[in-house]
Design a protein around this motif. Sequence first.
Motif, PDB file in Angstrom:
ATOM      1  N   VAL A 176       4.001  -8.399  -8.578  1.00 16.51           N
ATOM      2  CA  VAL A 176       2.860  -9.329  -8.520  1.00 16.51           C
ATOM      3  C   VAL A 176       2.790  -9.978  -7.135  1.00 16.51           C
ATOM      4  N   ALA A 177       3.934 -10.433  -6.623  1.00 18.27           N
ATOM      5  CA  ALA A 177       3.956 -11.086  -5.308  1.00 18.27           C
ATOM      6  C   ALA A 177       3.585 -10.113  -4.201  1.00 18.27           C
ATOM      7  N   ASN A 178       3.985  -8.868  -4.333  1.00 16.51           N
ATOM      8  CA  ASN A 178       3.645  -7.840  -3.336  1.00 16.51           C
ATOM      9  C   ASN A 178       2.129  -7.680  -3.240  1.00 16.51           C
ATOM     10  N   ARG A 179       1.482  -7.571  -4.388  1.00 15.91           N
ATOM     11  CA  ARG A 179       0.012  -7.403  -4.403  1.00 15.91           C
ATOM     12  C   ARG A 179      -0.683  -8.629  -3.816  1.00 15.91           C
ATOM     13  N   SER A 180      -0.211  -9.804  -4.201  1.00 16.47           N
ATOM     14  CA  SER A 180      -0.831 -11.034  -3.693  1.00 16.47           C
ATOM     15  C   SER A 180      -0.695 -11.139  -2.185  1.00 16.47           C
ATOM     16  N   THR A 181       0.471 -10.773  -1.668  1.00 10.82           N
ATOM     17  CA  THR A 181       0.703 -10.850  -0.218  1.00 10.82           C
ATOM     18  C   THR A 181      -0.193  -9.875   0.532  1.00 10.82           C
ATOM     19  N   LEU A 182      -0.323  -8.660   0.025  1.00 10.69           N
ATOM     20  CA  LEU A 182      -1.159  -7.655   0.678  1.00 10.69           C
ATOM     21  C   LEU A 182      -2.632  -8.060   0.654  1.00 10.69           C
ATOM     22  N   GLU A 183      -3.077  -8.655  -0.441  1.00  9.27           N
ATOM     23  CA  GLU A 183      -4.478  -9.097  -0.520  1.00  9.27           C
ATOM     24  C   GLU A 183      -4.728 -10.287   0.399  1.00  9.27           C
ATOM     25  N   PRO A 185      17.544  -9.665   2.453  1.00 11.99           N
ATOM     26  CA  PRO A 185      16.426  -9.990   1.549  1.00 11.99           C
ATOM     27  C   PRO A 185      15.936  -8.759   0.808  1.00 11.99           C
ATOM     28  N   ARG A 186      15.336  -8.979  -0.343  1.00 11.45           N
ATOM     29  CA  ARG A 186      14.720  -7.894  -1.099  1.00 11.45           C
ATOM     30  C   ARG A 186      13.309  -7.659  -0.571  1.00 11.45           C
ATOM     31  N   LEU A 187      13.070  -6.440  -0.096  1.00 15.45           N
ATOM     32  CA  LEU A 187      11.777  -6.076   0.470  1.00 15.45           C
ATOM     33  C   LEU A 187      11.123  -5.015  -0.397  1.00 15.45           C
ATOM     34  N   VAL A 188       9.798  -4.962  -0.351  1.00 16.66           N
ATOM     35  CA  VAL A 188       9.013  -4.020  -1.154  1.00 16.66           C
ATOM     36  C   VAL A 188       8.170  -3.154  -0.223  1.00 16.66           C
ATOM     37  N   ARG A 189       8.215  -1.847  -0.448  1.00 17.19           N
ATOM     38  CA  ARG A 189       7.453  -0.896   0.349  1.00 17.19           C
ATOM     39  C   ARG A 189       6.300  -0.343  -0.490  1.00 17.19           C
ATOM     40  N   SER A 190       5.116  -0.301   0.093  1.00 20.95           N
ATOM     41  CA  SER A 190       3.936   0.222  -0.598  1.00 20.95           C
ATOM     42  C   SER A 190       3.268   1.302   0.242  1.00 20.95           C
ATOM     43  N   PHE A 191       2.873   2.389  -0.424  1.00 27.56           N
ATOM     44  CA  PHE A 191       2.005   3.393   0.177  1.00 27.56           C
ATOM     45  C   PHE A 191       0.605   3.130  -0.366  1.00 27.56           C
ATOM     46  N   LEU A 192      -0.331   2.827   0.531  1.00 27.75           N
ATOM     47  CA  LEU A 192      -1.677   2.427   0.139  1.00 27.75           C
ATOM     48  C   LEU A 192      -2.703   3.434   0.634  1.00 27.75           C
ATOM     49  N   ILE A 193      -3.781   3.588  -0.131  1.00 27.10           N
ATOM     50  CA  ILE A 193      -4.914   4.377   0.347  1.00 27.10           C
ATOM     51  C   ILE A 193      -6.197   3.698  -0.083  1.00 27.10           C
ATOM     52  N   ASP A 194      -7.110   3.567   0.874  1.00 30.91           N
ATOM     53  CA  ASP A 194      -8.459   3.080   0.596  1.00 30.91           C
ATOM     54  C   ASP A 194      -9.283   4.285   0.179  1.00 30.91           C
ATOM     55  N   MET A 195      -9.625   4.378  -1.101  1.00 33.05           N
ATOM     56  CA  MET A 195     -10.317   5.564  -1.598  1.00 33.05           C
ATOM     57  C   MET A 195     -11.799   5.581  -1.226  1.00 33.05           C
ATOM     58  N   ALA A 196     -12.260   4.567  -0.505  1.00 34.48           N
ATOM     59  CA  ALA A 196     -13.614   4.607   0.035  1.00 34.48           C
ATOM     60  C   ALA A 196     -13.632   5.189   1.445  1.00 34.48           C
ATOM     61  N   SER A 197     -12.580   4.896   2.224  1.00 29.97           N
ATOM     62  CA  SER A 197     -12.538   5.351   3.609  1.00 29.97           C
ATOM     63  C   SER A 197     -11.520   6.463   3.851  1.00 29.97           C
ATOM     64  N   GLY A 198     -10.527   6.572   2.961  1.00 32.00           N
ATOM     65  CA  GLY A 198      -9.461   7.543   3.150  1.00 32.00           C
ATOM     66  C   GLY A 198      -8.330   7.047   4.020  1.00 32.00           C
ATOM     67  N   VAL A 199      -8.426   5.847   4.557  1.00 34.27           N
ATOM     68  CA  VAL A 199      -7.373   5.299   5.409  1.00 34.27           C
ATOM     69  C   VAL A 199      -6.166   4.955   4.544  1.00 34.27           C
ATOM     70  N   SER A 200      -4.987   5.409   4.968  1.00 32.76           N
ATOM     71  CA  SER A 200      -3.768   5.136   4.212  1.00 32.76           C
ATOM     72  C   SER A 200      -2.764   4.415   5.099  1.00 32.76           C
ATOM     73  N   ALA A 201      -1.829   3.725   4.464  1.00 29.09           N
ATOM     74  CA  ALA A 201      -0.894   2.892   5.219  1.00 29.09           C
ATOM     75  C   ALA A 201       0.444   2.818   4.502  1.00 29.09           C
ATOM     76  N   ASP A 202       1.452   2.526   5.291  1.00 31.49           N
ATOM     77  CA  ASP A 202       2.822   2.323   4.827  1.00 31.49           C
ATOM     78  C   ASP A 202       3.168   0.883   5.175  1.00 31.49           C
ATOM     79  N   VAL A 203       3.339   0.029   4.159  1.00 36.86           N
ATOM     80  CA  VAL A 203       3.474  -1.410   4.389  1.00 36.86           C
ATOM     81  C   VAL A 203       4.739  -1.924   3.693  1.00 36.86           C
ATOM     82  N   VAL A 204       5.473  -2.786   4.390  1.00 39.40           N
ATOM     83  CA  VAL A 204       6.652  -3.436   3.821  1.00 39.40           C
ATOM     84  C   VAL A 204       6.393  -4.935   3.751  1.00 39.40           C
ATOM     85  N   VAL A 205       6.718  -5.513   2.580  1.00 37.96           N
ATOM     86  CA  VAL A 205       6.447  -6.925   2.299  1.00 37.96           C
ATOM     87  C   VAL A 205       7.743  -7.619   1.895  1.00 37.96           C
TER      88      VAL A 205
END
Length: 677
Positions: A25-32, A63-83
């Motif tokens: 939940v915190a990972n999603r909130s931080t990314l948004e 610290p405990r870190l969270v890694r996310s692989f993201l893709i914007d399905m409207a643009s196709g842009v993808s990212a590798d993000v650590v929170v």
Amino acid sequence: MSTTTTALSTETARVLRSLTADEIVANRSTLEAAGIAAADTHYSYVGLVEPDKRELLAGRATPRLVRSFLIDMASGVSADVVVDPEAGAIVSHRVLDPSVDGAVPVVIKEFGYVDEVVKQDERWVAAMAKRGLTDLAQLIVNPLSAGVLAGDESGHRVQRCFTFVSTGADDLGWAHPVDGIVAMVDVVTGEVLDVVDHVDYPVPMEAASFHLESWRGPDREGLKAIEITQPAGPSFTIDDEGVLEWAGWRMQVGFDQREGLIFHNVAIGDYTAGDGIPVMRPVLYRASIAEMVVPYGDPSPQRWFQNFFDCGEYLLGGFANSLELGCDCVGDITYLDATVAANDGTVHVIPQAICIHEEDAGILWKHTDNWNGSSESRRNRRLVVSFFVTVGNYDYGFYWYFGLDGAIQFEVKATGVVFTSAYPGEGYQFATQLAPGLGAPHHQHLFSARLDTMIDGLDNAVDELEAALVPVGPDNPTGTGFTQLVTRLERESDAQRVADNAVNRVWRIVNPTVRNRLGGEVGWALFPEGKPPLLADPSSDIARRATFATKHLWVTAYEPAELYPAGDFVNMHPGGAGLPAWTAADRPVDTTDIVVWHTFGLTHFPRLEDWPIMPVDTCGFTLKPHDFFGRVPVADIPASTSDHCAPGHHHAGHDDMTPADAHHHHHGHEEDAGHSA
């Protein structure tokens, strides 16, 4: 002999426990909040970033870190993000270049989307009509990962699509492939890039609905119930951090959306001092199945790309079955939930995804001595930690076994439905005919176990052991002598090996800095099954993408970022990532911190008996202590008791191991076999 105790402290266990719902939940909130994730963002993967073990074992704050692989399905842009979810901070953010990095794994939207898009394409509709298939509601469009992109597909996120016929809700669509046609879909733009009609094969129409009594007939009679009970409860305990203890074993059980089960800090108690007080000795820092690939061996124009990476492309852990309706574990079972992220970044709990239980494992040791008149035997048991996944047509059970004698075994149980095709005709060399006109292409199921070893500490090395004849001569005048050759693998270039059962080749992982009571190096031996590695030409696309599968053994110097043998982003990757890239540095692997990678698997030439539901086929490997203990480690196992021995048989007392904590949820008896899908 000196030993190094494992560092499974309370803080270490906290840092390495599975990702929690609050962290997701915190990972999603931080990314948004940072504007990185928005309405069109799909979370392809969300997982824990494990710290460098050297930092963790040294007691430094991690610290405990969270890694996310993201893709914007409207643009196709993808990212590798650590929170950093506790701090609500972005640690790193990298936008991917798919032509170089590869693409993030498949997201759920792509599965249903292609059916909608393809059915609106005139070329595909015409190809179906040519075959007399005009009821589009009966047609299933099956999206498949694209493999290597063709020249005109560069820059697109592609799914290649086959078609199957389903005549009703109870029909098995796999029985009716519409072979010869492939639709290529850009799942971001919704464009059907191409529809290629290679060949017109008749659609096989024989029914194969094995789940219906009307197809298979009534159940076979005469099988009596088998019940396995433990009236005093199981002999293991597990705490809220996933730390599991059983019969001298201690480990931390975790779960990841990509790899599934993960074990940390696996240690075993050495009881051989004879005083009943074990010395805990580390064996593995981390163990998992880091990748699996299913390469198909039919090179026809519509099938050349069929090479599926179930970890790297599909994230098999996220497809874990919930075992609420009964599982293949029989006896006194403890279930654990798996908490992963859904594609919208929210929490997705898979109830009862992990099954933990004990099972009888036959004879542990036995001898009747004709000289002193003694007769002793002991029964073996093993701890089983498992989960089951369904990825498309196949179902896989992943079973980790821990034995009283120190053996660690891993077994895959492959079942489900084989991938089908049309059968071109008698003598076709790349497939088996299963039913009239129905084929199943030859294929392999190849797995990569990542074993971050810690045999009595971090200074480890690998010796290759093999049997050898000794030439007739002064040392072997009768010609009956044979010996064992020992070769130390010194660098990463040396440590890329193929199994050879003809010479009994095994690999012993040793700690040269720790000695057993006779002065030898302590170690554990990896016993491979020695089945074929990747059966594809070195020039092929799949050999470049799954280079890890061309060897049974790789040994690398430990590097915390090197987690997946085919690289981080396997989907649509051109190849060369992972093990081939890392080992190009040719780092030393003798008496240092190493990772052992073991490829194993099945080569499947389908049989008539595999259709329409495939009985379980198995593959795996075994790790055994090799000069690790000072003597046999199971002489102190008590004799078994049973109410079912022959009259007059003497029983010794038993059942004095600690039962599991009663607070752990989902604990109960399962008396029926079979597995919910």
